[in-house]
Scaffold this active site. Structure first.
Site, PDB file in Angstrom:
ATOM      1  N   LEU A 232      -8.268  -8.104  16.680  1.00  0.00           N
ATOM      2  CA  LEU A 232      -9.359  -8.502  17.563  1.00  0.00           C
ATOM      3  C   LEU A 232      -8.851  -8.373  18.989  1.00  0.00           C
ATOM      4  O   LEU A 232      -7.938  -9.086  19.411  1.00  0.00           O
ATOM      5  CB  LEU A 232      -9.790  -9.940  17.286  1.00  0.00           C
ATOM      6  CG  LEU A 232     -10.811 -10.547  18.258  1.00  0.00           C
ATOM      7  CD1 LEU A 232     -12.146  -9.814  18.159  1.00  0.00           C
ATOM      8  CD2 LEU A 232     -10.993 -12.034  17.991  1.00  0.00           C
TER       9      LEU A 232
ATOM     10  N   ASP B 241     -17.311   0.925  17.825  1.00  0.00           N
ATOM     11  CA  ASP B 241     -16.153   1.154  18.679  1.00  0.00           C
ATOM     12  C   ASP B 241     -16.138   2.584  19.207  1.00  0.00           C
ATOM     13  O   ASP B 241     -15.860   2.815  20.399  1.00  0.00           O
ATOM     14  CB  ASP B 241     -14.855   0.823  17.940  1.00  0.00           C
ATOM     15  CG  ASP B 241     -14.751   1.478  16.571  1.00  0.00           C
ATOM     16  OD1 ASP B 241     -15.754   2.030  16.071  1.00  0.00           O
ATOM     17  OD2 ASP B 241     -13.646   1.435  15.981  1.00  0.00           O
TER      18      ASP B 241
END
Length: 249
Positions: A14, A104
């Site tokens: 993360l 992403d």
């Protein structure tokens, strides 16, 4: 000036950073292994209350719900989740089904395009998986390719061999003179060679002076083995998530 916390929930880690409207700073990361909520709490302990918390996640709903619970408990702040769309920030998504494109990758190509809207861009992201994406002038996202990252390549080799060495350290010169160095060198140089080939195959002939961007947790190790001119942009995904959040209102 905005004060946003941007979260990139990837496959292995993360990543987080603060967005001030122009750039990402105060970045960090925690691994999903172990007590990641506790580690994230510690990492954010000294942070002033953000005006907004933004997340892009490749994970299912449970991870996003856990992140929202942390945000609400610490700051009383709801979470803005960014997802892939058919178009955003001047970029047209060229996937046949735009929902299949990871957020992403979408964020990275958006960030690259916004840095130079009239240029061709090649975005190489080396994390758990290695991805190569192309976006043309005027935001024409052409698509990309996905390849195993360093650890996945090593794990695949290790499943059929004994004594897999650590991949830590610099890339070793080839030909190697020991089995551990041969494995390490083969994985690192092999991935770099694959990325060079993918890049050359994916850029069309009309892509004059393309901008090349390098991001992802393992990208720094490969940069010396990739063509010169690739710009190290470690926060490209976070930057793109922030830009997508700004456009969403």
């Amino acid at each position: 000036m905005p004060h946003w916390l941007i979260l990139d929930a990837g496959n292995s880690r993360l990543k987080f950073g603060l967005w001030d409207g122009h750039r990402v700073h105060a970045t960090g990361a925690v691994s999903w292994s172990g007590d990641w909520p506790g580690e994230l709490d510690m990492a954010l302990a000294a942070m002033a209350r953000p005006e907004r918390v933004v997340v892009g996640s490749v994970h299912q709903t449970a991870t996003v719900e856990a992140l929202e619970a942390i945000s609400r408990r610490r700051w009383g702040c709801p979470l803005t989740r960014i997802t892939t769309t058919a178009a955003a920030c001047g970029v047209q998504n060229g996937y046949r089904d735009y929902r299949q494109l990871g957020v992403d990758r979408w964020a990275a190509v958006v960030a690259a395009h916004l840095r130079a809207p009239e240029a061709w861009h090649l975005v190489i992201d080396v994390g758990t998986a290695a991805t190569v994406d192309v976006v043309g002038p005027r935001g024409d996202y052409r698509g990309g390719a996905i390849f195993p990252g360093l650890r996945l390549l090593a794990d695949a080799l290790g499943s059929g061999t004994a004594g897999l060495p650590s991949l830590a350290g610099e890339a070793v010169p080839l030909p190697a003179r020991s089995t551990p160095d041969a494995i390490r060198g083969g994985v690192v140089h092999g991935l770099a060679g694959a990325l060079r080939h993918l890049a050359s195959e994916m850029l069309p002939a009309e892509a004059v002076r393309p901008r090349r961007w390098l991001t992802g947790g393992d990208a720094g190790r490969l940069q010396p083995l990739l063509p010169q001119g690739a710009v190290w942009a470690p926060d490209l995904v976070l930057e793109g998530l922030a830009q997508l959040a700004r456009e969403s209102g």
